[in-house]
Design an enzyme around this catalytic site. Sequence first.
Site, PDB file in Angstrom:
ATOM      1  N   HIS A  88       0.829  -1.206   0.000  1.00 52.82           N
ATOM      2  CA  HIS A  88       0.000   0.000   0.000  1.00 52.82           C
ATOM      3  C   HIS A  88       0.860   1.251   0.000  1.00 52.82           C
ATOM      4  CE1 HIS A  88      -3.953  -1.848   0.544  1.00 52.82           C
ATOM      5  NE2 HIS A  88      -3.293  -2.781   1.197  1.00 52.82           N
ATOM      6  N   ALA A 135      12.990 -20.772   8.995  1.00 65.08           N
ATOM      7  CA  ALA A 135      11.575 -20.706   9.365  1.00 65.08           C
ATOM      8  C   ALA A 135      11.237 -19.369  10.015  1.00 65.08           C
ATOM      9  CB  ALA A 135      11.230 -21.854  10.313  1.00 65.08           C
ATOM     10  N   LYS A 155      18.389 -11.631   7.286  1.00 62.20           N
ATOM     11  CA  LYS A 155      19.743 -11.215   6.913  1.00 62.20           C
ATOM     12  C   LYS A 155      20.562 -12.471   6.650  1.00 62.20           C
ATOM     13  CE  LYS A 155      21.346 -10.988  11.666  1.00 62.20           C
ATOM     14  NZ  LYS A 155      21.894 -10.165  12.716  1.00 62.20           N
TER      15      LYS A 155
END
Length: 166
Positions: A88, A135, A155
Amino acid sequence: SCGSFVSIQDNVYLDGLSTKGIILGDGSSIGNGTIVRCSGSLKKIGVGFHIGKGSSLADNCFVGATGGVYIGDNVIGGQNIRFHSSNHVYNDTKTLIKEQGTISKGIMIGNDCWIGAGVVFCDGVNIGNGCVIGANSVVTKSFPDNAVIAGNPAKIIKMRISEERE
């Protein structure tokens, strides 16, 4: 477009309304309860979804393919992965956010990647070949080939290194 030996499990929702549609490569698999939505509305038709040969997404994944989601060949995807290929616009404080529209850059996943359960991909990211994504990582930027990434925001925690075998 559906290749050979494609597996689509129970309760999968495929909304292919888009400029490029849905492409399921040979031997690909879509897990139970997964949603693929190629357009957010009829006002702005989306780009579409591609999953390559031998690639899989496990159960309960969400693919928001308005900006396009491309998954390469031989990608392993865990449960509850989310792809959000649009964002958005919100810069104008005098206009409601919902009235400012969206931007879409798309998401690209290279070949031979392993995506852990619960990973979230944000719009505009490109993941190189051979990457491993831990995960529950939140991927907000792009990464090179053979990176092992994890975290929120994700990262690089190390690089995959080929070892010579005797």
